[in-house]
Every structure is written in C-alpha cells, then in structure tokens.
Design a protein around this motif. Sequence first.
Motif, mmCIF file in Angstrom:
data_model
loop_
_atom_site.group_PDB
_atom_site.id
_atom_site.type_symbol
_atom_site.label_atom_id
_atom_site.label_comp_id
_atom_site.label_asym_id
_atom_site.label_seq_id
_atom_site.Cartn_x
_atom_site.Cartn_y
_atom_site.Cartn_z
ATOM 1 N N UNK A 75 5.920 4.932 15.054
ATOM 2 C CA UNK A 75 7.136 4.396 15.750
ATOM 3 C C UNK A 75 6.765 3.641 16.837
ATOM 4 N N UNK A 76 6.189 4.191 17.822
ATOM 5 C CA UNK A 76 5.907 3.405 19.022
ATOM 6 C C UNK A 76 4.925 1.888 18.950
ATOM 7 N N UNK A 77 3.946 2.072 18.143
ATOM 8 C CA UNK A 77 3.047 1.015 17.726
ATOM 9 C C UNK A 77 3.848 -0.043 17.150
ATOM 10 N N UNK A 78 4.789 0.412 15.978
ATOM 11 C CA UNK A 78 5.576 -0.645 15.356
ATOM 12 C C UNK A 78 6.465 -1.350 16.107
ATOM 13 N N UNK A 79 7.165 -0.592 16.848
ATOM 14 C CA UNK A 79 8.507 -0.962 17.733
ATOM 15 C C UNK A 79 8.069 -1.350 18.842
ATOM 16 N N UNK A 80 6.927 -1.351 19.754
ATOM 17 C CA UNK A 80 6.465 -1.863 20.961
ATOM 18 C C UNK A 80 5.204 -2.505 20.949
ATOM 19 N N UNK A 81 4.281 -1.772 20.528
ATOM 20 C CA UNK A 81 2.954 -2.475 20.724
ATOM 21 C C UNK A 81 2.718 -3.893 19.871
ATOM 22 N N UNK A 102 6.220 1.700 -2.605
ATOM 23 C CA UNK A 102 7.268 1.374 -3.686
ATOM 24 C C UNK A 102 7.559 -0.178 -3.158
ATOM 25 N N UNK A 103 7.964 -0.880 -4.302
ATOM 26 C CA UNK A 103 8.417 -2.429 -4.210
ATOM 27 C C UNK A 103 9.604 -2.336 -3.530
ATOM 28 N N UNK A 104 10.860 -1.679 -3.745
ATOM 29 C CA UNK A 104 11.925 -1.522 -3.164
ATOM 30 C C UNK A 104 12.085 -1.902 -1.719
ATOM 31 N N UNK A 105 11.315 -1.219 -0.973
ATOM 32 C CA UNK A 105 11.290 -1.535 0.400
ATOM 33 C C UNK A 105 10.046 -2.090 1.118
ATOM 34 N N UNK A 106 8.921 -2.122 0.170
ATOM 35 C CA UNK A 106 7.735 -2.800 0.791
ATOM 36 C C UNK A 106 7.159 -3.795 -0.064
ATOM 37 N N UNK A 107 7.955 -4.508 -0.745
ATOM 38 C CA UNK A 107 7.268 -5.769 -1.583
ATOM 39 C C UNK A 107 6.870 -6.945 -0.878
ATOM 40 N N UNK A 108 7.534 -7.256 0.151
ATOM 41 C CA UNK A 108 7.237 -8.313 1.250
ATOM 42 C C UNK A 108 6.679 -7.858 2.466
ATOM 43 N N UNK A 109 5.184 -8.320 2.846
ATOM 44 C CA UNK A 109 4.522 -8.078 3.931
ATOM 45 C C UNK A 109 3.568 -9.182 4.212
ATOM 46 N N UNK A 110 3.543 -9.817 5.394
ATOM 47 C CA UNK A 110 2.719 -10.974 5.624
ATOM 48 C C UNK A 110 1.147 -10.765 5.583
ATOM 49 N N UNK A 167 8.168 -5.662 12.430
ATOM 50 C CA UNK A 167 8.016 -5.221 11.118
ATOM 51 C C UNK A 167 9.381 -4.862 10.451
ATOM 52 N N UNK A 168 10.527 -4.918 11.168
ATOM 53 C CA UNK A 168 11.684 -5.044 10.532
ATOM 54 C C UNK A 168 12.016 -6.116 9.497
ATOM 55 N N UNK A 169 11.450 -7.094 9.925
ATOM 56 C CA UNK A 169 11.761 -8.476 9.051
ATOM 57 C C UNK A 169 11.165 -8.300 7.565
ATOM 58 N N UNK A 170 9.862 -7.976 7.361
ATOM 59 C CA UNK A 170 9.273 -7.648 6.108
ATOM 60 C C UNK A 170 10.046 -6.590 5.381
ATOM 61 N N UNK A 171 10.510 -5.581 6.011
ATOM 62 C CA UNK A 171 11.155 -4.502 5.518
ATOM 63 C C UNK A 171 12.591 -4.748 4.863
#
Length: 380
Positions: free
Chosen positions: A272-278, A178-186, A287-291
């Motif tokens: 969860x582990x890969x996005x928040x640590x690795x 969806x665009x509402x939560x995923x429209x921005x991603x580098x 990934x919180x920034x684009x979200x």
Amino acid sequence: MESKNYQICTKCVMDTTDPKITFDENGVCSHCQEFEEVTSKKWFPNEIGLKKLESIYKEIKKEGLNKEYDCILGLSGGIDSSYLALKLYEAGIRPLVVHVDAGWNSELAVGNIEKIINYCGWHLHTIVINWEEMKDLHLAYLKSGVSNQDVPQDHVFFASLYSFAVKNNVRHVMSGGNIATECIFPKAWEQGAMDSINLKAIHKKFGKRKLKSYKTVSFFEYYFYYPFIKKMSVVKPLNYMPYIKDEALEELKSKIGYVDYGRKHGESIFTKFFQNYYQPTKFGYDKRKPHLSSMIVTGQITRSSALEELSKPLYDENELNNDIEYFCKKLGISNDEFNELMKVPNRDYRDYKSNQFIYKIMKKAQEFILKITGKEVSRY
C-alpha cells in the motif's frame, strides 16, 4: 482532471508517464490496441470460459484422486485470491491453502483470511519469513533506488509457494492473477519479481546480513525445473468467468463478512505504502492508471469514473504521516534516514546484474521451437 503536461489515451486513462506508450490517429493508446488484438483472445468471461474451466477442474480433480489436495492456493487476503478461494470451494476443489507472512499484514487481512478459511472449512498453512532477513533486504532495495520495492515480498511468496507445492506433491498452482483488472501494465514500469540473480546482486551490494532462510527461485528452477521436470502448471480461473471486481467484493461481504480495504493491495501495509507513495513520488508511476484502464477495457467502469477516481489524492495527509511513522519504525530507521532514502538516485533494475541475457536467449529458443514444431513450450 486531464493534465496538460501529458498525452492521455482517449479510450482508457494511460498516459505518457509510460515512456513507451504510443497513440494512433484517434488518440487510442498501444495498451488498448494490444488488449483488443492479443489479450482479449485469452479472456473468456462467458459460457465458453465456464466450459473451459469445468474441463480444467475435472482434470485437476481426477489427478487429485487418492491425494489429500487437488492443488495449491496462495491466500493473501486480497480480493482476487479471496474470491478465487470462494469459487474453488463452491466448485468442490480441495486446495492446499498457504499464506506467506512477510511481516506486513494489516489487521484487516488477518481477519479476512480467517473468515475465508472458516467459511470453507479448510486448514491454513502459514509460512513466516525471518523478519531480520526481510528487513535487511527491504533496506537494500531502498538503497538501490529501483522502482519495484515489492520484489523482496513477491519473490519469497512464490518461492515458498512452489517449494511447499513440491513438498506436498501438488502440481497445480491456482493464481488470482486476472485479465479483468491486470491486463494493462506498462512494460517500462516492470521489474520481474522472479529474477533471483538481480535480487542477490542488489542484496550483495547494499545488504548487511546473510540471507540464510530466505527462499529464492533460480532461473533454472522457475523456467525448467518446476514447469517441465515437476510438471507444475499455473492456472488462473478468474480468466474463465465473469469477474467484476465490485460484484466480487459484494459477494465476499455477503457470504463471509469480508471487509474492504478501500484500495488495491490494501492487505499489505508495505505494498500500500510503496504503490501509493514511494513509486508516485520518486518515479511518477501511479498504479491506479493501469488498474483503472484494465477495468475500462474489460467493461467494468467508464473512463469518466476512472478520471474522477484519479482526481482524488493517493493519500490522506494524516494517514500518510501515520504510515511513514509505522514504516520507519518497522524498518528500524529514523524519519531523516527515510527522507535520505527517498533522495537516492532512481535506477533501472538492469543497472545491477540480472537474468536478462539468459532470458533473451531462452525466449529466442522458444520462438525457434515454436516456428519449427508449432508447439508452445513456455508454461508461464
């Protein structure tokens, strides 16, 4: 807090951790500009969208007459796919519901999926991926040093879903994207999950066992066979309705007893582990920034609340230690081996063989056909 080391957008919270970001004279970033000029034109969180969606559903139901299913839905247990399931049920759509178990489901995810299925009265088809093959592929990706460690999971999810759809004579794939939560991603952070050439190249170099049952989707299948020969289409209903994440979560809680994971993609322990640590530790990708930026430009949250969210640590120390221990045990490696894998030099996925050359040729051909005929030939 805004870092002195990075330039941050004055409208959203994207910053120069995206090496390709640019800013106008007012400090507004290229992501915000692209949303306003391009993406927002494809987003219909209003009456127009509901009418478009009604038309889409009408066509899907018409094609589904005398068939067991109208469409196929991949259900992960995350908020997006769960809310979509609820809306499809309320619209009278009859999906073939599929869950792909790659070995990383959290207990909460299993419980949430069960609640959704029971509430809707649907039957769940679960595809279990061979764990030894999955583990070998995960380790190969860690050794490769690429940023997107979620490719082994994402690829087999889609490959299994498309294959199952064809097997059951279903051509509409319902997606929670969806665009509402995923429209921005580098774009600089991206690595397409559907590049089987790249996946096989990485596994050939670093893997130790053959992938006998692990399903892949070839370039031809993904871009030609499924969309043009089998006439499959990907439908994203959440783009045609007001989709406010917090409100969707509350609705899921009140109607089916859904339990919140506390973070995006908390349904998968690996993701969860890969996005928040690795990724933050090795590549500096938060990934919180684009979200959060997506939610700012779509009017769901304020920039100040996003900055407050970013000021919080990605992990509680005890939770992180527990997750590292679980991660290592699951993959059959020691903590020392894991620490060595974290030191592997960072690499771009294009350092390995990929489909980029043929992809660029295809895109040029699409642009040429569009220019000559005025018709868009891409289904993705």
